[in-house]
Design an enzyme around this catalytic site. Structure first.
Site, mmCIF file in Angstrom:
data_model
loop_
_atom_site.group_PDB
_atom_site.id
_atom_site.type_symbol
_atom_site.label_atom_id
_atom_site.label_comp_id
_atom_site.label_asym_id
_atom_site.label_seq_id
_atom_site.Cartn_x
_atom_site.Cartn_y
_atom_site.Cartn_z
ATOM 1 C CB CYS A 159 3.044 -2.518 4.740
ATOM 2 S SG CYS A 159 4.206 -1.662 3.666
ATOM 3 C CG HIS A 292 5.282 -6.814 8.483
ATOM 4 N ND1 HIS A 292 4.281 -6.645 7.555
ATOM 5 C CD2 HIS A 292 6.193 -5.838 8.245
ATOM 6 C CE1 HIS A 292 4.587 -5.607 6.790
ATOM 7 N NE2 HIS A 292 5.734 -5.100 7.179
ATOM 8 C CG HIS A 327 5.529 -6.251 1.519
ATOM 9 N ND1 HIS A 327 4.184 -6.300 1.858
ATOM 10 C CD2 HIS A 327 6.090 -5.304 2.309
ATOM 11 C CE1 HIS A 327 3.953 -5.407 2.812
ATOM 12 N NE2 HIS A 327 5.083 -4.792 3.105
#
Lengths: 400, 348
Positions: A159, A292, A327
């Site tokens: 990620c 995040h 995401h």
């Protein structure tokens, strides 16, 4: 002498828009794009919502001007690269240009469709669908199409992947190894990643609520985000206007668990502290944190506590735009770099959607309404991932 | 570029370099696929942890431990890793189950270990390394990019020790796909790779890890230059090599050893014919008959440079030319994987 790396243009595609302007409007209007996928064919179609880009592969290919036979990650990448790069392609012709692209799924969307047949029958007719399986093959397709070849690389650190591609691009411009760089990343939805995250039991069955006490998990998304970076000299030659600089970057490791964050966010803290130190700013100078903020119990708690500690209780406005885009994994650092650039250029802050309840283990809360007319000088953008990879970037307004 | 290699660890089809007999005997095989000869890992990894590790992770950790032992460094400050294909075995396990079980009743272990940065993550976890940690996945330049990243990192952190590695594992499907696309061929032998040409090369796998630093040390190998390019035009290669030698301020006669990435593929034969002719006064050593061909095989080439520098001997079964042996100071490592080329200038 080190040359600063400036962001002069952006390109992005997510579930809320096909380009920077549309995404900006989507962020401003609270566009809700998380729901049932139209294109991803999965058993979980009706159960697990995702933030899918509402375009077919044919439509994406037409938008980018490339072959619709490419893996979807390459198509998304090409759409966003085209937006960032095309206006300067000609003027940058004589300069040393690099392409730094990250992804995590490669051509898995095509592989997973033919794999069963390939495995059982061993037929070679499935091979064309597998030749672009490698992550690097995605980058190669896009770099080849747009004629960027002085330095071309692919980074895959889960990620945090595309935050790292922006970091390396900045370093190479600073070191005088390149004049221009297109940096960011892309990832499409695939059954492989959806099922993988599902086994970890971190997918929200509803729309995600990052940094809410009752958060249930993350929604996967897809997209691509790139910034066009130039040295000051190159920007002059290309008649490009710097919006902000990539003033700080850091990559640290949590060294705690392959998929989970340490309770206090050791890696998160290190990344944020080192990035701010490199930018030469104190925590008090940060105008906005693009979190995040995936929406999982563990991620948000670690990041929340790390921020509380690094900012010693004086937490600047912060929000997770994953509440809009889902995401987007290997694309998220790039997408959020574009959003950070918009925040600086337009003096706006995006809300953290669907926030309702204060988290018990931290004392601060994210921004919940759109704010405009601000002077955003320094944005801290966090990207933390599997393998303990933690990266933070600092974007600083031009001449701030 | 100035990167000093203080320790090297390699696990390959030709064995591993913690074994005193590494590269002591000529290989002999008749196979289409060179699987890594893995060491007994129990000296490096707890049995409990070892059971859960795929080959890529095991090889990466094993090679990193050997490199660390050579350099006397238990915990590097930072990591930079290249892997074109990542953890194929776990990727395939999860993919197969997902398809066979129609996306139901899946368990997370294989998925967790399938991400490309698993090796880097696991090394950091085991060593407690909180530093910079990157994984490059750019096909035949994955390891080279990890080295370029080391250059950037060590410039900013001149007193740090960085672990840099290249790793790729083979699985049945990758061999099958890469054979169908002409990267690999069937029916190989040792002789076949070094001395005859056909379409494709021999499948290989392995891990080559190095402790890199900006500071010189006694006996450390020095990477003085690295240039990379992609081309499908064989004619361009000689021009690139001449440019590289000029940039490195090297005369042809300065080169004592050429480590050649010749892999038996008839399509790149013109490139290597010209190259081997150009370096005919230097000692020439091939390595693809030992490592097999894979996207990060240049990490084996670099490990071989370290081994030769350490022993002062070029194994006879690697020799390609007929130039007389000479003391080795300047080494050129030339490699290609498909259309990805790299040229290295390494000094002892």
């Amino acid at each position: 002498m080190r040359h600063k790396a400036y962001i002069v243009n952006t390109g992005v595609i997510t579930a809320i828009g096909n380009n920077t302007q549309q995404c900006k409007e989507g962020l401003a209007s609270g566009k809700n794009a998380i729901g049932k996928p139209r294109f991803l064919q999965t058993h979980w179609q009706n159960e697990i919502p995702v933030a899918e880009v509402p375009l077919s592969n044919d439509e994406l290919a037409a938008l980018a001007g490339v072959s619709s036979g490419w893996p979807r990650t390459a198509l998304l990448s090409a759409v966003a690269v085209k937006e960032a790069w095309q206006p300067y392609r000609e003027s940058a012709q004589e300069l040393r240009c690099g392409f730094f692209s990250a992804n995590t799924v490669g051509g898995m969307d095509l592989t997973e469709n033919v794999y069963k047949d390939f495995k059982e029958t061993g037929t070679l007719s499935d091979i064309p669908s597998m030749v672009s399986h490698e992550c690097g093959a995605i980058t190669e397709l896009v770099a080849g199409h747009f004629g960027i070849h002085d330095f071309v690389t692919t980074i895959s650190t889960a990620c945090s992947s595309s935050a790292n591609s922006i970091m390396m691009a900045a370093q190479m411009i600073e070191a005088g190894m390149l004049d221009v760089a297109v940096a960011g990343g892309a990832d499409c939805l695939s059954r492989f990643t959806l099922n993988g995250f599902n086994t970890l039991m971190i997918l929200d069955r509803q729309q995600c609520q990052p940094f809410d006490n009752n958060r249930r998990g993350l929604n996967l998304g897809e997209g691509a985000g790139y910034v066009l970076m130039m040295s000051e000299k190159a920007a002059g030659q290309c008649n490009a206007t710097p919006i902000c600089s990539v003033s700080g970057y850091a990559n640290a490791n949590d060294a705690y668990h392959q998929t989970a964050s340490s309770p206090d966010g050791i890696g998160n803290k290190l990344a944020m502290q080192q990035a701010m130190a490199q930018a030469g700013i104190t925590p008090a100078e940060v105008s906005y944190i693009n979190l995040h903020g995936t929406g999982t119990a563990n991620n948000d708690s670690s990041e929340g506590k790390a921020i509380e500690s690094v900012f010693a209780g004086q937490v600047p406005p912060a929000s997770s735009t994953k509440s809009f885009t889902g995401h987007t994994l290997g694309a998220s650092g790039g997408v959020e770099a574009v959003f950070s650039t918009i925040a600086i250029a337009d003096g706006i802050l995006f809300p953290n959607m669907r926030w309702q309840t204060q988290m018990e283990d931290i004392s601060w809360k994210p921004v919940t309404e759109m704010r405009t007319g601000l002077d955003i000088r320094h944005v801290l953008s966090n990207s933390f991932g599997f393998g303990g990879n933690c990266s933070s970037l600092v974007f600083s307004k031009f001449n701030a | 570029m100035n990167i000093y290699i203080k320790g090297a660890g390699v696990i390959s089809a030709a064995g591993n370099n913690s074994d005193p007999s590494f590269l002591a005997e000529a290989p002999g095989y008749d196979t289409h696929r060179l699987n890594a000869k893995e060491p007994d890992y129990t000296a490096y990894i707890q049995p409990m942890q070892l059971r859960r590790m795929s080959k890529a992770v095991r090889m990466g950790i094993g090679a990193s431990k050997i490199a660390g032992q050579q350099a006397g460094i238990e915990k590097p400050d930072a990591l930079s890793i290249g892997t074109a294909m990542g953890c194929l075995q776990d990727t395939e396990v999860f993919l197969s189950k997902m398809i066979d079980q129609q996306e139901q009743m899946l368990t997370p272990t294989a998925f967790i270990q399938s991400t490309h940065n698993t090796v880097g993550g696991q090394i950091a976890l085991l060593a407690g390394c909180y530093g910079h940690n990157l994984t490059y996945v750019h096909r035949g330049h994955s390891f080279e990019h990890a080295i370029i990243n080391a250059q950037l990192y060590l410039h900013a952190h001149p007193h740090h020790q960085m672990l840099v590695g290249g790793i790729d594992e083979l699985v049945d499907s990758s061999v099958k796909v890469l054979t169908a696309t002409g990267v690999y061929r069937e029916g190989n032998s040792t002789e076949g790779i070094l001395h005859t040409a056909g379409k494709g090369s021999i499948a290989g796998e392995g891990a080559g890890f190095f402790i890199a630093s900006a500071q010189p040390a006694p006996g450390a190998l020095r990477i003085k230059g690295l240039q990379i390019f992609t081309t499908k035009d064989a004619a361009l290669v000689s021009e690139k090599m001449n440019g590289f030698l000029a940039q490195q301020q090297l005369q042809q006669d300065d080169i004592d050893l050429l480590i050649s990435g010749w892999n038996g593929d008839s399509r790149t034969k013109p490139v290597y014919d010209v190259l081997h002719q150009q370096f005919s006064a230097s000692v020439i050593a091939g390595f693809k008959h030992l490592s097999g061909e894979y996207a990060t095989a240049s990490s084996f080439g670099l490990a071989m440079a370290a081994h030769i520098a350490g022993t002062g001997m070029v194994p006879g079964f690697c020799r390609l030319g007929s130039a007389p042996a000479r003391p080795i100071r300047n080494i050129i490592l030339f490699n290609n994987y498909m259309h990805y080329f790299s040229m290295w200038h390494i000094c002892t």
